[in-house]
Motif scaffolding. Structure first.
Motif, PDB file in Angstrom:
ATOM      1  N   GLY A 348       7.675  62.191  18.774  1.00 30.40           N
ATOM      2  CA  GLY A 348       8.612  62.996  18.557  1.00 30.40           C
ATOM      3  C   GLY A 348       8.491  64.000  19.836  1.00 30.40           C
ATOM      4  O   GLY A 348       6.810  63.449  19.895  1.00 30.40           O
ATOM      5  N   PRO A 349       8.657  65.049  19.514  1.00 30.71           N
ATOM      6  CA  PRO A 349       8.293  66.270  20.494  1.00 30.71           C
ATOM      7  C   PRO A 349       7.817  66.348  20.888  1.00 30.71           C
ATOM      8  O   PRO A 349       6.913  66.961  21.640  1.00 30.71           O
ATOM      9  CB  PRO A 349       9.918  66.459  20.432  1.00 30.71           C
ATOM     10  N   VAL A 350       6.163  66.697  19.177  1.00 28.47           N
ATOM     11  CA  VAL A 350       5.380  68.056  20.075  1.00 28.47           C
ATOM     12  C   VAL A 350       4.477  66.155  20.400  1.00 28.47           C
ATOM     13  O   VAL A 350       3.788  66.899  21.572  1.00 28.47           O
ATOM     14  CB  VAL A 350       5.035  67.901  18.146  1.00 28.47           C
ATOM     15  N   VAL A 351       4.081  65.924  20.186  1.00 28.70           N
ATOM     16  CA  VAL A 351       3.407  64.766  20.621  1.00 28.70           C
ATOM     17  C   VAL A 351       3.175  64.337  21.296  1.00 28.70           C
ATOM     18  O   VAL A 351       2.562  64.482  22.748  1.00 28.70           O
ATOM     19  CB  VAL A 351       2.257  64.059  19.546  1.00 28.70           C
TER      20      VAL A 351
END
Lengths: 611, 115, 584
Positions: A348-351
């Motif tokens: 996902g975008p955070v990681v």
């Protein structure tokens, strides 16, 4: 007190040459074994390149003469390289080059031979452990390569060995212990153990066996690089060992560490396993090592280059302090960038932002290192000795490799480039004309210390120029093909996707059509490069008998401690215990007569105190 | 490092005390997990039990490390080496966990989740 | 001369000796190793898609092992202290205790492992899980399978004893071999063996079973094959009537490989010629263009007289038709055709192949999970489960349901209910503060089975019993030290004969059964290897350290200290392992 005075006069052949505990002999053992494995890995690649360039034609005699007819009947179809054989060669090419070739050559050979000399020690801290490291590596390598001769063939699921494919491949054989995939894992456990013992030895030696006066900031950059490499091996390998053991348990006991529920294959239907495993977990564990591993490949080579440039420019290394801090930061950061190899696993975008950030950050110390080396040339009185020529070639080649890595750091660009030939071009630029040239430079540089003779310049040029040209002929088109969308691990070079008419609506087929002929250029580059290594082999083995003898113990007029030893260094290395009075790159000091001031030379009273 | 005989005798007394503490903690960890009256949080095994169990285990580990392994009077370099390993192990765990709990979500599909 | 400095004397500026640095570096790498393993445990547990076995291991052996290891940690540091005080026999004494503790630890571990290897589990087609021990059976010459005895009896009375009906004549002694009653029975009259993949182990098994049944596996007709076109006539690979043997297979394989090699060479050379011709004809075209236009391929016409047929498989007749039995993992069974893992094909008839198991564990959690996923009522699905058709199991389940209700009441009584609604909406007023877990509801473990069985046998009024009264009837941790004790308690474990099509997946309690056991064995196995390794090193210094003690006691003390550090780390790992694997 008999343990303290071992005279070594009556050493048998076995204890002097085979089971030697002397770091120099062990270094040479590592070096020759690694070079042999590199040659073997190179050969595997040559066969692969045939399949890529000429997928429909049988392997020609000049390449296939090494195989028996029986082997050819089993693994080639009408003489043509099959997909299965290509995969097997591909997986083993990667494994052999990385684990059995470059790391043992860089860390095992150069590290072992040079490090104790450069810090002024009599040997490594644990000589017996050192000997064990080498033999465990040799056995592990043999176990891995022995699998070529088994019914199942060698491992064939990529050098990355991802589950579930790697767990299922070769699972149709009743005796799992005799399959290539299992032997690959067992060999890997040996190699990891060898590395762990080696890194413990290196770090302890560098911390505790430095000579008098050898403070941390007087260490040659080579030693700093080896220290960081040791830490990378020590701390990054165990998770891969965990992954390897778990995959081994999957294969041998039928567990499902990495096998998801409901896995279906054509031959077996739904697999009879307990499921609930995580293939993604394997990837995380693998790449946790995988990324530091590439710095393990790099640092010894950049270390060699950093030692060769100062004596051949008669100037100190530019930015020594920055380089030291850069390599320490590089080492630490390398542990937290690994998932940039996994952008396409659905992160996902955070990681993925986290990993993009750390990956871009890590380019900073890399650039500091390379830039410092390049600036070190500025204003130098350059001596184009053979080692220097190789070292100078390292700089732009590694530069191209590094720069081509930048788009891969961003998941947006990586979406297009992942698993394409662009990646292959990138990492080969870094490792082949980059790291390998750096290591060749090291061989040419320290050969006179090891044997007392220079390697032949003439043969050196014959080795260098075709290699340099061929490397670029092979790997530059890969970048182009990759950007056009050519996938990795295509055994037929893209032939299956070719829009053979050259026109028509299949856009991808048309792109393949435009770039497929580059395969022929690249393959010929590879085969000609093989020829260019022959002068090197002759030089390597012949120069110790026929090469020009060195004029002194310090033929390159260098400043680091290894040049204070007799040629070759005897048991115990130094005639008397050395003391260090100054930094490692004191060249062209205005207050000194000679244009170099070795670390071990006692200061005369009228000299200004050393900085 | 304890070298003199007196220091060693004192150290031995400390070891016995720590041994008794460890025994008590071991009994405690089993008690907390098996005796229903001592079950904290929800009935049966839940997050509270996990945290309590790990806390007790960490305390025991601390006793062994600092006293039996002499870490409490060891050099800074050793602390650094061991600490680095613990930091990196935690990085391995937490960053991988981040990757697992942050998958791409597309039209209700959680892509990249390890199932 | 050449002495490495600071082997045990510390260097001034770092304050450390070499071995101290080295061991802490090594321990750092071990932290990464076990850190990776524990991380994997957490990920696999949190993201598992079936109910994770919680608190299912018997705790007592683990507790004893924890205590033993802590004792050994103390004794090893006492041994080092004795060495520093120059008390050699005291050093040996404490080191000996350490090693005895290590041996005890491994011994207890071995007992635990053994209990698991003998414990069977099966997941049925509706996701009911049964656990227990397999019965033993034997097969006679006519292929009739009969029970030898219950697992419990067998374990007590030992091998080879003949129980049951003696009237089967010569079906005792060495003519039959008893086996665990979880096999696939297939009656076959024709076996086709693939010579390239045939496994020696499987061939041996076929031969042995045929021998025991008094039947022959033989070639109906003579088999001959040429090794290459150079052979004028086919070689005899197997004579008519020759019996199946490993030597025969090996011969056939060798001829096959030669034929494959010869044919391969012919085809290869021919294809090279074809290409050479094609390239000479079209020097301007690329390879792929030639292939596309002209389709270069082997010219079979030219070589077909020299190609030899390759005999990859041998067909054997079985006379008389015999019922063979195989472990389920060896065979993919079908009604009229079955295939072994080494590609041996059996033609014939699948026989009844039930799994005969004495149940000591019944678990509906997975079934419930699946039912809830499909939005069905779990209770209804459970009622339809195959296992509840057996009256003994049904009775146990009814008792259990009553006990769950009693547990609910007990928890409500002890902990009360919520006085008001939760602000986050997690519960409402009147909801009990504590409820039985999924495991309490749907899993009956062996201790409970014995308790219920005792209550039923003693004719107690179950509905009048309290939860705690029933709990009193459980055998407790000592009686069930390594798990369910079939020797003394098998009367309480119902025996089921589960038809093969009901069994979805079966395994003993090994890594194959589920990821929890896979991790359990991997982590404790690796830990055990470390115990053995540490024990060897410490033992070396205890037995062979005298010489070093006399010449350089500080060196020995340093070595023992470093070995002790490793030992403590091994203890550290166990300190975490024990609660995580046994108590959570």
């Amino acid at each position: 007190m008999s343990e303290h005075h071992d005279d070594h006069h009556q050493q048998s052949f076995l204890s002097k040459y085979v089971f030697s505990t002397d770091h120099k002999t062990i270094g040479i053992q590592y070096g020759i074994t690694a070079l042999l494995f590199l040659a073997f890995g190179f050969y595997l690649m040559m066969v692969m390149r045939w399949s890529i360039a000429y997928p429909h034609e049988p392997l020609p005699d000049w390449m296939s003469w090494v195989f028996t007819d029986g082997w050819k009947a089993r693994w080639l179809q009408d003489g043509k390289v099959t997909g299965e054989t290509y995969n097997m060669f591909g997986a083993m090419h990667g494994t052999i080059m990385v684990f059995l070739g470059i790391v043992p050559l860089g860390f095992g050979a150069f590290g072992n031979y040079v490090t104790p000399l450069q810090i002024g020690a009599v040997d490594m801290a644990f000589p017996k452990l050192n000997m064990m490291s080498y033999w465990i590596y040799a056995v592990g390598g043999l176990v891995m390569c022995a699998s070529f001769f088994f019914e199942s063939g060698a491992a064939k699921s990529g050098w990355t060995n991802y589950s579930p494919l790697a767990a299922i491949a070769d699972s149709q054989y009743v005796n799992q212990w005799l399959t290539g995939q299992t032997l690959w894992l067992i060999g890997l456990v040996f190699l990891i153990s060898s590395s762990l013992l080696g890194s413990v030895n290196f770090i302890t030696t560098i911390i505790n066996l430095r000579a008098k006066g050898m403070t941390w900031m007087r260490l040659p950059f080579f030693v700093w690089a080896m220290l960081v490499t040791g830490f990378l091996l020590l701390l990054a390998f165990p998770p891969l060992e965990v992954a390897g053991i778990m995959q081994l348990v999957d294969r041998l006991t039928g567990s499902s560490f990495f096998l998801p529920s409901g896995l279906y294959t054509k031959t077996d239907g739904i697999l009879e396993v307990s499921g609930s495993g995580s293939p993604l977990l394997f990837q995380h564990l693998f790449w946790f090592l995988g990324h530091p591993e590439v710095y393990v490949l790099l640092l010894p080579a950049i270390a060699c280059v950093a030692e060769i440039i100062p004596p051949n420019t008669r100037k100190p290394l530019w930015g020594y302090r920055s380089m030291v801090y850069a390599v320490l930061v590089l080492g630490f950061l390398s542990f937290i960038v690994w998932a940039h190899h996994m952008y396409l696993t659905g992160m996902g975008p955070v990681v993925s932002t986290f990993f993009q950030t750390t990956t871009v950050l890590i380019s900073i110390p890399s650039v500091i290192l390379l830039t410092s080396l390049i600036i070190s040339l500025w204003g130098g009185s350059i001596r184009f000795t053979m080692p220097m020529i190789w070292a100078c070639a390292f700089l732009p080649m590694f530069g191209i490799g590094g720069l081509t890595g930048l788009p891969l750091a961003f998941n947006i660009a990586d979406m297009h480039l992942h698993d394409t030939y662009y990646v292959i071009g990138h990492f080969h630029y870094v490792v082949a004309p980059g790291i390998l040239f750096g290591l060749f430079a090291g061989i040419y540089y320290w050969y006179p210390k090891i044997t007392g003779r220079y390697m032949s310049n003439f043969l050196g040029h014959l080795h260098f120029w075709p290699s340099l040209i061929c490397m670029n002929l092979i790997f530059f088109p890969m970048l182009m093909q990759g950007m056009a969308g050519f996938h990795r691990r295509w055994y037929n070079g893209g032939d299956a996707y070719l829009d053979k008419s050259g026109e028509g609506v299949n856009v991808f087929g048309a792109t393949v059509f435009e770039h497929i002929d580059l395969n022929i250029l690249m393959s010929w580059g590879a085969w000609i490069m093989a020829l260019a290594q022959i002068p090197f082999i002759i030089n390597f083995f012949g120069a110790r008998l026929f090469g020009k003898k060195v004029e002194s113990d310090n033929p390159w007029e260098a400043t680091t401690l290894e040049w204070a030893t007799p040629t070759p260094p005897g048991h115990g290395n130094f005639i008397e215990e050395p003391s260090v009075y100054r930094g490692p790159y004191e060249y062209s000091r205005p207050d000194h007569d000679q244009d170099f001031y070795p670390q071990w030379a006692e200061p005369k009273k009228k000299d200004s105190p050393d900085a | 490092m304890a070298d003199s005989p007196e220091a060693i005798h004192k150290a031995k007394k400390n070891y016995i005390i720590v041994f008794l503490i460890l025994m008590c903690m071991t009994v405690a960890t089993v008690a907390v997990a098996t005796i229903p009256a001592l079950d904290i949080g929800k009935h049966g095994f839940d997050t509270a039990d996990m945290i309590l169990g790990l806390l007790i285990a960490s305390f025991k580990a601390g006793c062994v490390m600092f006293i039996f392994m002499h870490l409490n009077h060891e050099k800074k370099l050793i602390y650094f080496l061991f600490g680095l390993a613990i930091v990196l192990a935690l990085c391995l765990y937490f960053i991988t966990k981040l990757a697992f709990i942050d998958p791409i979500i597309f039209e209700g599909f959680r892509l990249g989740e390890p199932k | 001369m050449v002495e490495i400095p600071y082997i045990f004397k510390p260097r001034k500026d770092t304050g450390l000796c070499n071995s101290k640095i080295a061991i802490w570096l090594f321990l750092a790498s071990e932290v990464m190793l076990f850190g990776g393993l524990f991380s994997s445990y957490i990920f696999l547990r949190v993201f598992s898609d079936y109910p994770w076995p919680e608190r299912t291991l018997p705790v007592l052996p683990g507790l004893i092992n924890t205590v033993i290891l802590i004792i050994s940690s103390v004794t090893v540091v006492f041994a080092w202290a004795a060495l520093k005080l120059r008390k050699w026999s005291q050093f040996q004494f404490y080191m000996a205790i350490t090693l005895i503790c290590a041996a005890f630890f491994m011994g207890l571990k071995a007992l635990e492992y053994k209990a698991k290897f003998n414990h069977q589990a099966a997941r049925l087609s509706d996701f009911t899980v049964v656990e227990g021990h397999l019965g033993y059976a034997k097969i006679d010459k006519e292929g009739r399978v009969s029970k030898v005895y219950h697992y419990g009896d067998h374990a007590e009375k030992g091998h080879g004893a003949d129980h049951g009906d003696d009237s089967q004549g010569d079906s005792h002694g060495s003519d039959y071999k008893e086996f665990k009653h979880n096999k696939i029975f297939f009656k076959t009259s024709e076996i086709e063996v693939d010579v390239t993949s045939a496994s020696g182990k499987y061939v041996d098994e076929l031969i042995e079973q045929a021998h025991a049944a008094g039947s022959k596996i033989y070639l109906e007709e003579e088999v001959g094959a040429k090794r290459s076109y150079k052979d004028e006539s086919p070689l005899q690979v197997g004579a008519q009537g020759e019996e199946l043997s490993k030597a025969l297979i090996k011969r056939a394989k060798s001829v096959f490989v030669s034929a494959r090699t010869a044919n391969g060479k012919l085809r290869r050379d021919n294809l090279s010629e074809q290409w050479a011709e094609a390239k000479a004809e079209h020097p301007d075209l690329r390879g792929w263009q030639i292939q596309k236009e002209y389709g270069v391929d082997v010219d079979l016409e030219a070589i077909k007289d020299r190609l030899v047929p390759m005999k990859k498989s041998l067909v054997f007749k079985v006379e008389p038709a015999t019922t063979f039995y195989f472990k389920p993992s060896w065979i993919t069974e079908g009604e009229s055709l079955s295939k072994l893992k080494d590609n041996t094909i059996l033609q014939g008839e699948l026989q009844d192949s039930p799994m005969v198991i004495s149940i000591d564990g019944l678990d509906f959690q997975h079934l419930v999970m699946k039912a809830e996923e499909r939005q069905q009522d779990p209770e209804t699905i459970i009622e339809k489960s195959w296992v509840l058709k057996d009256e003994n199991t049904r009775q146990l389940w009814e008792v259990h349901k009553m006990m769950v209700v009693k547990l609910e009441e007990k928890l409500l009584e002890e902990y009360g209910a919520y006085k008001k609604d939760d602000e986050h909406g997690r519960y409402q007023k009147g909801d009990p503060k504590r409820v039985p877990t999924e495991k309490d509801h749907y899993r009956i473990d062996w201790q409970q089975i014995v308790a219920y069985g005792k209550a039923l046998k003693e004719g107690k009024d179950i509905s009048a019993m309290t939860y705690d009264e029933m709990k009193e009837l459980r055998p407790g941790p000592v009686a069930g030290f390594t798990g369910p004790n079939h020797k003394t308690m098998n009367e309480y474990f119902p025996e089921l004969s589960i038809p093969r099509n009901e069994v979805r997946f079966d395994s003993t309690f090994t890594p194959k059964w589920n990821t929890y056991y896979a991790l359990y064995f991997t982590i404790t196995g690796l830990h055990g290897l470390h115990v053995i390794g540490g024990g060897i090193v410490l033992g070396y210094y205890m037995f062979f350290g005298r010489k070093m003690y006399e010449s350089n006691p500080d060196w020995l003390a340093n070595r023992v200290e470093v070995g002790g550090l490793f030992w403590h780390f091994v203890d550290l790992v166990w300190i975490f392992l024990f609660p995580i694997l046994y108590l959570m």
